[in-house]
Write an enzyme that holds these catalytic residues in place. Structure first.
Site, PDB file in Angstrom:
ATOM      1  N   PHE A  96       0.804  -1.215   0.000  1.00 20.80           N
ATOM      2  CA  PHE A  96       0.000   0.000   0.000  1.00 20.80           C
ATOM      3  C   PHE A  96       0.833   1.260   0.000  1.00 20.80           C
ATOM      4  O   PHE A  96       0.555   2.200  -0.711  1.00 20.80           O
ATOM      5  CB  PHE A  96      -0.891   0.022   1.254  1.00 20.80           C
ATOM      6  CG  PHE A  96      -2.201  -0.668   1.065  1.00 20.80           C
ATOM      7  CD1 PHE A  96      -2.656  -1.003  -0.186  1.00 20.80           C
ATOM      8  CD2 PHE A  96      -3.002  -0.957   2.163  1.00 20.80           C
ATOM      9  CE1 PHE A  96      -3.879  -1.628  -0.364  1.00 20.80           C
ATOM     10  CE2 PHE A  96      -4.229  -1.582   2.004  1.00 20.80           C
ATOM     11  CZ  PHE A  96      -4.666  -1.916   0.740  1.00 20.80           C
ATOM     12  N   ILE A 139      -3.762 -10.664   2.425  1.00 19.80           N
ATOM     13  CA  ILE A 139      -4.964 -11.355   1.954  1.00 19.80           C
ATOM     14  C   ILE A 139      -4.665 -12.142   0.690  1.00 19.80           C
ATOM     15  O   ILE A 139      -5.567 -12.606   0.009  1.00 19.80           O
ATOM     16  CB  ILE A 139      -6.090 -10.331   1.680  1.00 19.80           C
ATOM     17  CG1 ILE A 139      -5.615  -9.258   0.674  1.00 19.80           C
ATOM     18  CG2 ILE A 139      -6.531  -9.649   2.973  1.00 19.80           C
ATOM     19  CD1 ILE A 139      -6.739  -8.388   0.146  1.00 19.80           C
ATOM     20  N   HIS A 174      -6.692 -10.286   8.308  1.00 17.86           N
ATOM     21  CA  HIS A 174      -7.579  -9.508   7.447  1.00 17.86           C
ATOM     22  C   HIS A 174      -8.327 -10.381   6.440  1.00 17.86           C
ATOM     23  O   HIS A 174      -8.796  -9.908   5.420  1.00 17.86           O
ATOM     24  CB  HIS A 174      -6.786  -8.397   6.736  1.00 17.86           C
ATOM     25  CG  HIS A 174      -6.264  -7.361   7.693  1.00 17.86           C
ATOM     26  ND1 HIS A 174      -5.303  -6.440   7.367  1.00 17.86           N
ATOM     27  CD2 HIS A 174      -6.575  -7.114   8.994  1.00 17.86           C
ATOM     28  CE1 HIS A 174      -5.052  -5.669   8.419  1.00 17.86           C
ATOM     29  NE2 HIS A 174      -5.807  -6.061   9.423  1.00 17.86           N
ATOM     30  N   ASN A 207      12.388  -4.442   7.607  1.00 13.05           N
ATOM     31  CA  ASN A 207      11.652  -3.486   6.773  1.00 13.05           C
ATOM     32  C   ASN A 207      12.665  -2.531   6.156  1.00 13.05           C
ATOM     33  O   ASN A 207      13.557  -2.059   6.852  1.00 13.05           O
ATOM     34  CB  ASN A 207      10.647  -2.701   7.628  1.00 13.05           C
ATOM     35  CG  ASN A 207       9.624  -1.964   6.785  1.00 13.05           C
ATOM     36  OD1 ASN A 207       9.972  -1.285   5.818  1.00 13.05           O
ATOM     37  ND2 ASN A 207       8.359  -2.105   7.136  1.00 13.05           N
TER      38      ASN A 207
HETATM   39  P1  NAD Z   1       2.001  -1.505   3.955  1.00 10.86           P
HETATM   40  O1  NAD Z   1       1.853  -1.399   2.482  1.00 10.86           O
HETATM   41  O2  NAD Z   1       1.450  -0.456   4.800  1.00 10.86           O
HETATM   42  O3  NAD Z   1       3.536  -1.625   4.312  1.00 10.86           O
HETATM   43  C1  NAD Z   1       4.427  -2.505   3.726  1.00 10.86           C
HETATM   44  C2  NAD Z   1       5.774  -2.296   4.408  1.00 10.86           C
HETATM   45  O4  NAD Z   1       6.713  -3.215   3.902  1.00 10.86           O
HETATM   46  C3  NAD Z   1       6.338  -0.893   4.205  1.00 10.86           C
HETATM   47  O5  NAD Z   1       6.694  -0.407   5.475  1.00 10.86           O
HETATM   48  C4  NAD Z   1       7.568  -1.105   3.293  1.00 10.86           C
HETATM   49  O6  NAD Z   1       8.637  -0.264   3.673  1.00 10.86           O
HETATM   50  C5  NAD Z   1       7.922  -2.552   3.561  1.00 10.86           C
HETATM   51  N1  NAD Z   1       8.443  -3.268   2.405  1.00 10.86           N
HETATM   52  C6  NAD Z   1       7.832  -3.423   1.197  1.00 10.86           C
HETATM   53  N2  NAD Z   1       8.544  -4.262   0.411  1.00 10.86           N
HETATM   54  C7  NAD Z   1       9.640  -4.627   1.133  1.00 10.86           C
HETATM   55  C8  NAD Z   1      10.744  -5.472   0.866  1.00 10.86           C
HETATM   56  N3  NAD Z   1      10.850  -6.129  -0.300  1.00 10.86           N
HETATM   57  N4  NAD Z   1      11.701  -5.610   1.818  1.00 10.86           N
HETATM   58  C9  NAD Z   1      11.591  -4.947   3.008  1.00 10.86           C
HETATM   59  N5  NAD Z   1      10.562  -4.142   3.316  1.00 10.86           N
HETATM   60  C10 NAD Z   1       9.583  -3.995   2.403  1.00 10.86           C
HETATM   61  O7  NAD Z   1       1.425  -2.906   4.365  1.00 10.86           O
HETATM   62  P2  NAD Z   1       0.909  -3.435   5.748  1.00 10.86           P
HETATM   63  O8  NAD Z   1       1.625  -2.823   6.891  1.00 10.86           O
HETATM   64  O9  NAD Z   1       0.903  -4.881   5.601  1.00 10.86           O
HETATM   65  O10 NAD Z   1      -0.594  -2.903   5.933  1.00 10.86           O
HETATM   66  C11 NAD Z   1      -1.464  -2.489   4.963  1.00 10.86           C
HETATM   67  C12 NAD Z   1      -2.700  -3.334   4.749  1.00 10.86           C
HETATM   68  O11 NAD Z   1      -2.729  -3.609   3.386  1.00 10.86           O
HETATM   69  C13 NAD Z   1      -2.770  -4.683   5.375  1.00 10.86           C
HETATM   70  O12 NAD Z   1      -3.807  -4.630   6.256  1.00 10.86           O
HETATM   71  C14 NAD Z   1      -3.104  -5.690   4.264  1.00 10.86           C
HETATM   72  O13 NAD Z   1      -4.327  -6.297   4.542  1.00 10.86           O
HETATM   73  C15 NAD Z   1      -3.278  -4.862   3.038  1.00 10.86           C
HETATM   74  N6  NAD Z   1      -2.554  -5.280   1.817  1.00 10.86           N
HETATM   75  C16 NAD Z   1      -2.295  -6.604   1.581  1.00 10.86           C
HETATM   76  C17 NAD Z   1      -1.584  -6.984   0.432  1.00 10.86           C
HETATM   77  C18 NAD Z   1      -1.312  -8.445   0.214  1.00 10.86           C
HETATM   78  O14 NAD Z   1      -2.097  -9.270   0.629  1.00 10.86           O
HETATM   79  N7  NAD Z   1      -0.189  -8.805  -0.409  1.00 10.86           N
HETATM   80  C19 NAD Z   1      -1.117  -6.026  -0.461  1.00 10.86           C
HETATM   81  C20 NAD Z   1      -1.417  -4.666  -0.198  1.00 10.86           C
HETATM   82  C21 NAD Z   1      -2.125  -4.325   0.961  1.00 10.86           C
END
Ligand code: NAD
Ligand code: ZN
Length: 257
Positions: free
Chosen positions: A40, A108, A126, A225
């Site tokens: 996100f 998710i 979630h 992170n």
């Molecule tokens: P977020 O997008 O808020 O944060 C992701 C974090 O991961 C960031 O702080 C970023 O700096 C770090 N990051 C990203 N790629 C990285 C990597 N390769 N190596 C190291 N660090 C990395 O996501 P969140 O905190 O999980 O919360 C947001 C909400 O979004 C969740 O509740 C989730 O349900 C939803 N979401 C889920 C998905 C999925 O299922 N894959 C995708 C997008 C959002």
């Protein structure tokens, strides 16, 4: 205070992991970015392209409901194409080796389950986007049925049992957390002696309280992170690098898989 490690932190992580009896991995969207699923908040992340549809918007307007479903089908196609990466596989491998590991995820996308984490070791806080659920009676609806109803009626699917609105079985912004899943996550947090917070911005509550709870119950907290998080100061170790890089360095065998 964070014990920032010398060098790249891998040795410190290895020491903490080999000394732990019960490991909890708390994961966010960041663990799946290297599988090609955008998160996100990173640049290019989902939020830079479109605002999320809240629960209240879904309930209030047919237009929002149809848009929510449209996005679900696009996202599900992305999820289906994606493969678990070194981060997911490292956790599954630890379990395979007989380590006591549980995974609590905000994701998710279903990639932890697909990497081999069994249901009794996995909490999807979630929900997951693989099916729909009636908002009134909780009845499950498969996505194929939801899609057929949308195409036939040009409106959000209604529950065949009670007429309620059917929504993808994920927790939207503004929607209550599932109590049973939250309780399971709390139990895993309270019994762990090491919590690895991997790829979560740790700003979405109440989900982000899970690693904090474990920390308060005496567990070491490791944050993986590439960006700073609000919990860095209470962590035993902060690894500010790419998740894939860290886990392939920790377990070189993963790179070859
Ligand atoms: P977020 O997008 O808020 O944060 C992701 C974090 O991961 C960031 O702080 C970023 O700096 C770090 N990051 C990203 N790629 C990285 C990597 N390769 N190596 C190291 N660090 C990395 O996501 P969140 O905190 O999980 O919360 C947001 C909400 O979004 C969740 O509740 C989730 O349900 C939803 N979401 C889920 C998905 C999925 O299922 N894959 C995708 C997008 C959002
Ligand atoms: Zn119903």
């Amino acid at each position: 205070m964070a014990r920032r490690s010398e060098g790249n932190g891998i040795d410190a992580l290895r020491r903490l992991m080999s000394g732990a009896d019960r490991i909890l991995a708390f994961t966010g969207a960041g663990i799946s970015t290297e599988s090609g699923i955008p998160d996100f908040r990173s640049p290019g992340g989902i939020w830079s392209r479109m605002a999320p549809i809240t629960y209240q918007e879904f309930v209030a307007s047919e237009e929002s409901r149809l848009e929510d479903w449209r996005r679900r089908f696009v996202m599900n196609a992305d999820f289906a194409r994606a493969e678990p990466n070194a981060g997911h596989r490292a956790l599954a491998m630890l379990l395979d080796e007989g380590r006591d590991v549980a995974v609590v995820t905000q994701n998710i996308d279903g990639l932890h389950a697909r990497s081999g984490i069994p249901a009794d070791r996995l909490v999807e806080l979630h929900g997951n986007a693989t099916h729909g659920r009636c908002l009134d009676c909780g009845r499950r609806m498969e996505l194929g049925e939801a899609r057929a109803l949308i195409e036939a009626e040009r409106r959000c699917p209604r529950c065949p049992a009670c007429g309620g609105l059917v929504k993808a079985a994920v927790v939207s912004f503004g929607q209550a957390m599932p109590e049973a899943e939250m309780a399971r996550a709390v139990r895993f947090a309270e019994r762990s002696d090491l919590v690895l917070a991997i790829g979560s911005s740790l700003v979405v509550h109440p989900a982000a309280t899970i690693p904090l709870l474990a920390r308060e119950a005496g567990a070491d907290l490791v944050i993986v992170n590439r960006e700073p998080t609000p919990l860095d100061d209470v962590a035993s170790l902060v690894l500010r690098r790419s998740i894939g890089e860290i886990f392939t360095e920790l377990f070189p065998g993963l790179a070859a898989q």
